[in-house]
Design an enzyme around this catalytic site. Structure first.
Site, PDB file in Angstrom:
ATOM      1  CG  HIS A  19      -0.375  -0.111   2.532  1.00  0.00           C
ATOM      2  ND1 HIS A  19       0.506   0.829   3.035  1.00  0.00           N
ATOM      3  CD2 HIS A  19      -0.505  -1.049   3.504  1.00  0.00           C
ATOM      4  CE1 HIS A  19       0.868   0.495   4.255  1.00  0.00           C
ATOM      5  NE2 HIS A  19       0.288  -0.658   4.563  1.00  0.00           N
ATOM      6  CG  HIS A  22       4.052  -1.440   2.493  1.00  0.00           C
ATOM      7  ND1 HIS A  22       2.863  -1.986   2.088  1.00  0.00           N
ATOM      8  CD2 HIS A  22       4.230  -1.831   3.779  1.00  0.00           C
ATOM      9  CE1 HIS A  22       2.337  -2.689   3.087  1.00  0.00           C
ATOM     10  NE2 HIS A  22       3.140  -2.609   4.129  1.00  0.00           N
ATOM     11  CB  CYS A 127       0.136  -7.353  19.970  1.00  0.00           C
ATOM     12  SG  CYS A 127      -0.702  -6.855  18.437  1.00  0.00           S
ATOM     13  CB  CYS A 130       3.045  -5.383  17.371  1.00  0.00           C
ATOM     14  SG  CYS A 130       1.904  -4.007  17.391  1.00  0.00           S
ATOM     15  CB  CYS A 144      -2.278  -4.148  20.617  1.00  0.00           C
ATOM     16  SG  CYS A 144      -1.135  -3.345  19.489  1.00  0.00           S
ATOM     17  CG  HIS A 147      -2.364  -4.522  15.511  1.00  0.00           C
ATOM     18  ND1 HIS A 147      -1.057  -4.298  15.869  1.00  0.00           N
ATOM     19  CD2 HIS A 147      -2.383  -4.581  14.155  1.00  0.00           C
ATOM     20  CE1 HIS A 147      -0.313  -4.209  14.786  1.00  0.00           C
ATOM     21  NE2 HIS A 147      -1.082  -4.377  13.732  1.00  0.00           N
ATOM     22  CE  LYS A 296      -3.282   2.481  12.436  1.00  0.00           C
ATOM     23  NZ  LYS A 296      -3.120   1.503  13.483  1.00  0.00           N
ATOM     24  CE  LYS A 299      -4.922  -6.497   5.289  1.00  0.00           C
ATOM     25  NZ  LYS A 299      -4.696  -7.917   5.441  1.00  0.00           N
TER      26      LYS A 299
HETATM   27  N1  MSP Z   1       8.285  -6.546   8.962  1.00  0.00           N
HETATM   28  C1  MSP Z   1       8.395  -5.383   9.745  1.00  0.00           C
HETATM   29  C2  MSP Z   1       9.704  -4.660   9.489  1.00  0.00           C
HETATM   30  C3  MSP Z   1      10.935  -5.489   9.705  1.00  0.00           C
HETATM   31  S1  MSP Z   1      12.388  -4.626   9.300  1.00  0.00           S
HETATM   32  C4  MSP Z   1      13.620  -5.568   9.848  1.00  0.00           C
HETATM   33  C5  MSP Z   1       7.247  -4.437   9.427  1.00  0.00           C
HETATM   34  N2  MSP Z   1       6.657  -4.602   8.251  1.00  0.00           N
HETATM   35  S2  MSP Z   1       5.382  -3.764   7.706  1.00  0.00           S
HETATM   36  O1  MSP Z   1       4.949  -4.427   6.518  1.00  0.00           O
HETATM   37  O2  MSP Z   1       4.422  -3.582   8.737  1.00  0.00           O
HETATM   38  O3  MSP Z   1       5.963  -2.377   7.244  1.00  0.00           O
HETATM   39  C6  MSP Z   1       6.077  -1.318   8.132  1.00  0.00           C
HETATM   40  C7  MSP Z   1       6.681  -0.123   7.417  1.00  0.00           C
HETATM   41  O4  MSP Z   1       5.878   0.272   6.288  1.00  0.00           O
HETATM   42  C8  MSP Z   1       6.743   1.131   8.270  1.00  0.00           C
HETATM   43  O5  MSP Z   1       7.840   1.118   9.149  1.00  0.00           O
HETATM   44  C9  MSP Z   1       6.865   2.187   7.200  1.00  0.00           C
HETATM   45  O6  MSP Z   1       8.148   2.161   6.644  1.00  0.00           O
HETATM   46  C10 MSP Z   1       5.864   1.683   6.172  1.00  0.00           C
HETATM   47  N3  MSP Z   1       4.515   2.152   6.464  1.00  0.00           N
HETATM   48  C11 MSP Z   1       3.427   1.379   6.768  1.00  0.00           C
HETATM   49  N4  MSP Z   1       2.350   2.184   6.940  1.00  0.00           N
HETATM   50  C12 MSP Z   1       2.706   3.469   6.771  1.00  0.00           C
HETATM   51  C13 MSP Z   1       2.003   4.691   6.668  1.00  0.00           C
HETATM   52  N5  MSP Z   1       0.704   4.791   6.913  1.00  0.00           N
HETATM   53  N6  MSP Z   1       2.704   5.797   6.300  1.00  0.00           N
HETATM   54  C14 MSP Z   1       4.037   5.746   5.952  1.00  0.00           C
HETATM   55  N7  MSP Z   1       4.718   4.606   6.027  1.00  0.00           N
HETATM   56  C15 MSP Z   1       4.158   3.493   6.667  1.00  0.00           C
HETATM   57  O7  MSP Z   1       6.959  -3.585  10.249  1.00  0.00           O
END
Ligand code: MSP
Length: 471
Positions: A19, A22, A127, A130, A144, A147, A296, A299
């Site tokens: 999304h 990421h 959780c 997380c 959490c 979540h 926020k 999904k």
């Molecule tokens: N798998 C772990 C990270 C492990 S690194 C050794 C994880 N994955 S995640 O799929 O949840 O991705 C989290 C990351 O996605 C956030 O830290 C950020 O970089 C990005 N984002 C997810 N949602 C976001 C927003 N709403 N806005 C901006 N970036 C965010 O955590």
């Protein structure tokens, strides 16, 4: 010797599809990587997927796939979307890669052999969203904070523990003291303060194994347990270099991450590395979050925006621009399709696109051909400062100031009213500036920059299709 620069994104969980959250981190990491290449550095840019743990196993079960088949499928959606956005990673790491698994086992064994891992009974609140434990005090209404829809699980089991507490004083010193052997930067500054105050408030040891999560890497000396997914995941930054034979890029120059995973990256990871007697990364930068129309992104709220949606509407180049210009550097940033459309029209269709079309047209009607203006350099005031600090949104604002200024200059000098000869001076300035704007936007808009450079290279400058048609 050429300076080396290693930048990474988090590795994304495969329980979700890509999304714009990421996309935000990955696009900005690509922009930073490209900028450092422009500076002449040798760059290694890493991204990938995080595939072990209870959360991924649960999701695989829901869709009726084996965990590995499920990971293969979702990991591919991440690996395939980034190149469509002109994102050029040097390696895509997957934590189910057997080479990574082996390196994780070697590292944990090393830490165990040095005496920093012990076994103890653990009771805690877990959780799965997380993939971490919480204390009662962390919870909001017994849930959490990130979540609220997931049940917090009470867990009691025998686990292996990592002596994180032992490293807290060393970490404080390493962050605070620039001359410390293990010095690393946590940025921006508010994030550094946040980490320091948490570290000073006291840190417990960390459970790093699970007795009932079979989807993970076995503890090498006790196969009845698997390695905690975060312990496994963080090692990707190091294992990727070993796998690709690029160990000389260690320590990493920059781990670019979102704010919610700062503790893992600015505390746990460095303690693990210190315990394994490895150098710590030079900088961990945590940005804030995108909010969708004030809420926020989730999904369950149904307001998630996929990168493909943006590309379908705006194209890959403009998508990169829209993402970077709304980068949540140290505050959450409100985005949405309406805002993106307005921004696209104002900055790309009317701003850069219009300026380029206007100057090309003037050059064509005034028979201008470029002669010997100095080669375009990145001389836009403030630009480098912002790029060095990863304030990509502000770097863009600097470039757009130049775009506006050039428009004003042309309005004032009115080259269209002048004879061809007289118009040349204005056009030389205009073309020179357009080329330096193109250079500065190159990390953000690589294809657009190449198009502009080609169009204004001469010998005859001609009008072309609009770079960014109005929407
Ligand atoms: N798998 C772990 C990270 C492990 S690194 C050794 C994880 N994955 S995640 O799929 O949840 O991705 C989290 C990351 O996605 C956030 O830290 C950020 O970089 C990005 N984002 C997810 N949602 C976001 C927003 N709403 N806005 C901006 N970036 C965010 O955590």
């Amino acid at each position: 010797m050429t300076k080396k620069f290693f930048v990474s994104t988090p590795i994304y969980y495969v329980n979700d599809v890509p999304h714009i959250g990421h996309t935000c981190t990955t696009v900005v990491a690509d922009i930073i990587a490209r900028y450092h290449k422009l500076l002449g550095e040798e760059v290694f840019f890493l991204t990938g997927t995080d595939e072990h743990g209870a959360k991924v196993a649960e999701e695989a079960k829901k869709v009726g796939l084996s965990p590995q088949d499920f990971c293969d499928k979702v990991s591919q959606t991440f690996a395939a979307i980034w190149p469509k956005l002109n994102i050029h990673f040097d390696y895509f790491i997957r934590t189910t890669n057997p080479q990574h698994e082996k390196i994780v086992q070697e590292l944990i064994q090393k830490i165990y052999d040095r005496g920093d891992i012990y076994k103890a009974k653990y009771e805690g609140l877990y959780c799965v969203g997380c993939e971490r434990f919480y204390t009662e005090a962390d919870l909001v209404d017994d849930k959490c904070p990130l979540h609220p829809n997931k049940e917090i699980q009470k867990q009691a089991e025998n686990n292996y523990f990592f002596k994180l507490s032992k490293y807290a004083p060393l970490l404080i010193k390493a962050i605070e003291n620039p001359t410390d052997l293990n010095h690393y930067q946590v940025s921006p500054s508010a994030k550094k303060e946040e980490i320091l105050s948490k570290l000073k408030a006291g840190v417990g040891d960390l459970s790093i194994s699970r007795a009932n999560v079979p989807w993970g890497i076995p503890i090498p000396w006790d196969k009845s347990q698997t390695i905690y997914v975060w312990f496994d995941a963080l090692i990707n930054y190091y294992s990727a270099l070993k796998i690709t034979g690029k160990e000389d890029f260690w320590p990493a120059d920059l781990h670019l991450i979102g704010k919610e995973i700062l503790w893992f990256h600015a505390v746990i990871w460095e303690a693990m590395l210190m315990a394994a007697k490895l150098p710590v990364p030079k900088e961990v930068f945590a940005h804030n979050f995108y909010m969708i129309d004030g809420r926020k992104m989730s999904k369950s709220l149904g307001n998630v925006i996929a990168p493909q949606q943006l590309m379908d509407k705006f194209g890959p180049e403009a998508t990169r621009y829209l993402i970077a210009s709304s980068f949540p550097y140290d505050k959450d940033s409100d985005v949405g399709l309406q805002r993106f459309t307005e921004k696209y029209n104002a900055d790309l269709a009317n701003g850069l696109g219009n300026l380029v079309a206007r100057v090309a047209k003037l050059c064509e009607t005034k028979n201008y051909s470029p002669s010997n203006f100095e080669s375009a350099s990145l001389k836009i005031a403030g630009y480098h400062d912002f790029m060095q600090k990863f304030q990509v949104n502000l770097a863009l604002e600097e470039i757009w100031k130049q775009i506006k200024a050039l428009d004003v200059l042309i309005n004032n000098q009115k080259p269209w009213e002048k004879a061809d000869e007289e118009a040349q001076t204005t056009l030389t300035t205009a073309v020179g500036n357009i080329l330096s704007i193109a250079k500065a936007v190159e990390p953000f808009l690589p294809e657009t920059a190449a198009k502009i450079e080609k169009q204004f290279a001469g010998p005859k400058i001609k009008s072309a299709k609009p770079l960014f048609p109005r929407i």
